[in-house]
Design an enzyme around this catalytic site. Structure first.
Site, PDB file in Angstrom:
ATOM      1  N   GLN A 233     -35.078  18.730  -4.264  1.00 46.05           N
ATOM      2  CA  GLN A 233     -34.258  19.963  -4.558  1.00 46.05           C
ATOM      3  C   GLN A 233     -34.256  20.330  -5.780  1.00 46.05           C
ATOM      4  O   GLN A 233     -34.752  21.643  -6.166  1.00 46.05           O
ATOM      5  CB  GLN A 233     -32.834  19.795  -3.727  1.00 46.05           C
ATOM      6  CG  GLN A 233     -32.172  21.325  -3.475  1.00 46.05           C
ATOM      7  CD  GLN A 233     -33.208  22.270  -2.627  1.00 46.05           C
ATOM      8  OE1 GLN A 233     -33.573  21.654  -1.658  1.00 46.05           O
ATOM      9  NE2 GLN A 233     -32.984  23.525  -2.722  1.00 46.05           N
ATOM     10  N   VAL A 262     -34.063  29.985  -3.848  1.00 45.63           N
ATOM     11  CA  VAL A 262     -33.971  28.492  -3.701  1.00 45.63           C
ATOM     12  C   VAL A 262     -32.580  28.282  -3.910  1.00 45.63           C
ATOM     13  O   VAL A 262     -31.959  28.567  -4.570  1.00 45.63           O
ATOM     14  CB  VAL A 262     -34.896  27.849  -4.669  1.00 45.63           C
ATOM     15  CG1 VAL A 262     -35.054  26.546  -4.503  1.00 45.63           C
ATOM     16  CG2 VAL A 262     -36.085  28.414  -4.816  1.00 45.63           C
ATOM     17  N   SER A 268     -27.617  22.621  -0.630  1.00 46.04           N
ATOM     18  CA  SER A 268     -28.695  22.965   0.222  1.00 46.04           C
ATOM     19  C   SER A 268     -28.512  21.953   1.605  1.00 46.04           C
ATOM     20  O   SER A 268     -28.264  21.061   1.669  1.00 46.04           O
ATOM     21  CB  SER A 268     -30.000  22.486  -0.404  1.00 46.04           C
ATOM     22  OG  SER A 268     -30.992  22.474   0.698  1.00 46.04           O
ATOM     23  N   HIS A 270     -30.741  21.254   3.845  1.00 49.47           N
ATOM     24  CA  HIS A 270     -31.879  20.376   3.762  1.00 49.47           C
ATOM     25  C   HIS A 270     -31.657  18.953   3.199  1.00 49.47           C
ATOM     26  O   HIS A 270     -31.754  17.925   3.932  1.00 49.47           O
ATOM     27  CB  HIS A 270     -32.949  21.009   2.921  1.00 49.47           C
ATOM     28  CG  HIS A 270     -33.849  21.894   3.510  1.00 49.47           C
ATOM     29  ND1 HIS A 270     -34.624  22.037   4.651  1.00 49.47           N
ATOM     30  CD2 HIS A 270     -33.857  23.312   3.253  1.00 49.47           C
ATOM     31  CE1 HIS A 270     -35.040  23.042   4.994  1.00 49.47           C
ATOM     32  NE2 HIS A 270     -34.435  23.954   4.030  1.00 49.47           N
ATOM     33  N   ASP A 277     -37.376  24.237   8.037  1.00 49.92           N
ATOM     34  CA  ASP A 277     -38.081  25.363   8.080  1.00 49.92           C
ATOM     35  C   ASP A 277     -39.056  25.174   9.146  1.00 49.92           C
ATOM     36  O   ASP A 277     -39.800  24.281   9.258  1.00 49.92           O
ATOM     37  CB  ASP A 277     -38.758  25.353   6.713  1.00 49.92           C
ATOM     38  CG  ASP A 277     -37.750  25.688   5.533  1.00 49.92           C
ATOM     39  OD1 ASP A 277     -36.705  26.404   5.921  1.00 49.92           O
ATOM     40  OD2 ASP A 277     -38.207  25.534   4.268  1.00 49.92           O
ATOM     41  N   GLU A 325     -34.145  34.951   5.626  1.00 48.11           N
ATOM     42  CA  GLU A 325     -35.067  33.716   5.906  1.00 48.11           C
ATOM     43  C   GLU A 325     -35.191  33.409   7.746  1.00 48.11           C
ATOM     44  O   GLU A 325     -34.624  32.410   8.074  1.00 48.11           O
ATOM     45  CB  GLU A 325     -34.708  32.320   5.251  1.00 48.11           C
ATOM     46  CG  GLU A 325     -34.727  32.699   3.677  1.00 48.11           C
ATOM     47  CD  GLU A 325     -34.453  31.169   3.079  1.00 48.11           C
ATOM     48  OE1 GLU A 325     -34.305  30.258   3.621  1.00 48.11           O
ATOM     49  OE2 GLU A 325     -34.557  31.185   1.738  1.00 48.11           O
ATOM     50  N   HIS A 328     -35.695  29.502   8.382  1.00 44.37           N
ATOM     51  CA  HIS A 328     -34.695  28.584   8.102  1.00 44.37           C
ATOM     52  C   HIS A 328     -33.633  28.437   9.357  1.00 44.37           C
ATOM     53  O   HIS A 328     -33.200  29.508   9.427  1.00 44.37           O
ATOM     54  CB  HIS A 328     -34.098  28.993   7.031  1.00 44.37           C
ATOM     55  CG  HIS A 328     -33.069  27.836   6.337  1.00 44.37           C
ATOM     56  ND1 HIS A 328     -33.259  27.181   5.449  1.00 44.37           N
ATOM     57  CD2 HIS A 328     -31.903  27.444   6.801  1.00 44.37           C
ATOM     58  CE1 HIS A 328     -32.353  26.043   5.031  1.00 44.37           C
ATOM     59  NE2 HIS A 328     -31.567  26.393   6.141  1.00 44.37           N
TER      60      HIS A 328
END
Length: 357
Positions: A233, A262, A268, A270, A277, A325, A328
């Site tokens: 990241q 970002v 994040s 993630h 994604d 997004e 996402h």
């Protein structure tokens, strides 16, 4: 009390007019001018302190402004539409050439300022997701063994009763954004989607069930960017900052723009293994257009049945601080996902409405 200046002046003008009848108009004009000057003088005399203070303020304002903003300094940077990009001329900012004489008299060294590349800056949203496009490993539904998916209860029409209580400590609902970074002590069981991709083990069953359901409806989904460690990241974020700095922006401006495309490291989803994604075989790019594809529409309409939501919705950018997004997806559990889907809520709004007391 003696005669006033006005009385004296009037008497003199009358005498002048009687003696010089042909110059009567001249005498009257002189009297009016003299009285006007006299009245102005009296006014300023009575307000001398007030005008002195005003003059001092104006003097210091002009003086400070002239030193703060030199005439040679111009900053003419703007975001313009793509249609106007042909007419955009590159502006050179405050360089050694514009201050050659000043620089020769000073020991100071001017910092090198790069020209801003208009081809990059006119449409920053056009590159908002290039950092991920085709960079992470991808896996399609065809590469997964979806025939032996772990048993997962699929709820076609999930409902949430009025007395249902959401737990702020529920791992599925943890709020992570720029204002709420991932807790330092946060841990989760790591599971493997395949030999190279990982995520939170508790999400694998609903994820594969969703992929299988999409496949049954003729939608071939592709997963990219599941779990990312902090190093990955940080690398993505640094790359985006460098991209904008190479275009001529300062570090702070590049940081602010990068944070809209970002997620800032440490905030994040993630990194928690709860975000994915998802694209499709006919559209691998991570851009707004994915939301208009058959796969994007299927996910927007059905992902909540498996506990997933579009994390960054269109029109919610001022709340999430992240651009729209449609690719996402974040796992929040079926109950929360149902409410967020039905009421068109982002996670921040869901917390405001259902989690805070």
């Amino acid at each position: 009390m003696g005669p006033t200046f006005r009385d004296k002046l009037t008497e003199k003008v009358k005498k002048f007019n009687r003696k010089h009848k042909r110059l009567k108009l001249f005498g009257m004009a002189f009297a009016m001018l003299a009285l006007t000057v006299y009245d102005i003088g009296i006014h300023f005399g009575h307000n001398i302190k007030r005008y002195t203070c005003l003059a001092s303020v104006l003097f210091f304002f002009v003086a400070s402004s002239s030193f703060t903003y030199p005439e040679a300094f111009t900053l003419n940077v703007s975001f313009v539409s793509e249609d106007d990009s042909e007419d955009l001329e590159t502006e050179t900012l405050y360089t050694a050439d514009t201050l050659e004489e000043t620089a020769s008299e000073s020991d100071a060294v001017l910092a090198e300022v790069k020209e801003i590349d208009p081809e990059i800056m006119v449409t920053p949203d056009a590159v908002s997701s290039e950092y991920e496009e085709a960079t992470d490993e991808q896996i399609s539904y065809e590469e997964l063994d979806l025939d032996n998916v772990e048993e997962f209860e699929v709820v076609e029409e999930p409902t949430v009763t009025d007395d249902y209580k959401f737990d702020p400590n529920d791992w599925r609902l943890i709020l992570v954004n720029k204002q709420h970074p991932i807790p330092e002590d946060y841990e989760f069981p790591m599971g493997s989607i395949n030999s190279t991709m990982c995520c939170d083990e508790r999400v694998i069953a609903p994820l594969k069930s969703m992929l299988k359901a999409a496949s049954d409806d003729g939608i071939g989904l592709v997963i990219c960017s599941p779990y990312r460690d902090s190093e990955r990241q940080e690398g993505l974020f640094a790359r985006k900052i460098n991209y904008y700095m190479d275009a001529g922006l300062s570090y702070m401006d590049a940081y602010n723009l990068s944070s809209q495309a970002v997620t800032v490291p440490g905030s994040s989803e993630h990194q928690m293994g709860l975000a994915f994604d998802i694209v499709c075989g006919g559209h691998y790019e991570l851009d707004d257009a994915f939301g208009d594809t058959a796969a994007g529409k299927w996910l927007a309409d059905n992902s909540y049945k498996y506990g997933f939501v579009v994390r960054y919705l269109k029109g919610k950018e001022n709340i999430t601080s992240i651009e729209y997004e449609p690719w996402h997806f974040r796992y929040v559990g079926i109950e929360a996902a149902t409410i967020m889907h039905d009421e068109n809520l982002c996670l921040e709004e869901f917390w405001d409405n259902y989690m805070y007391e």
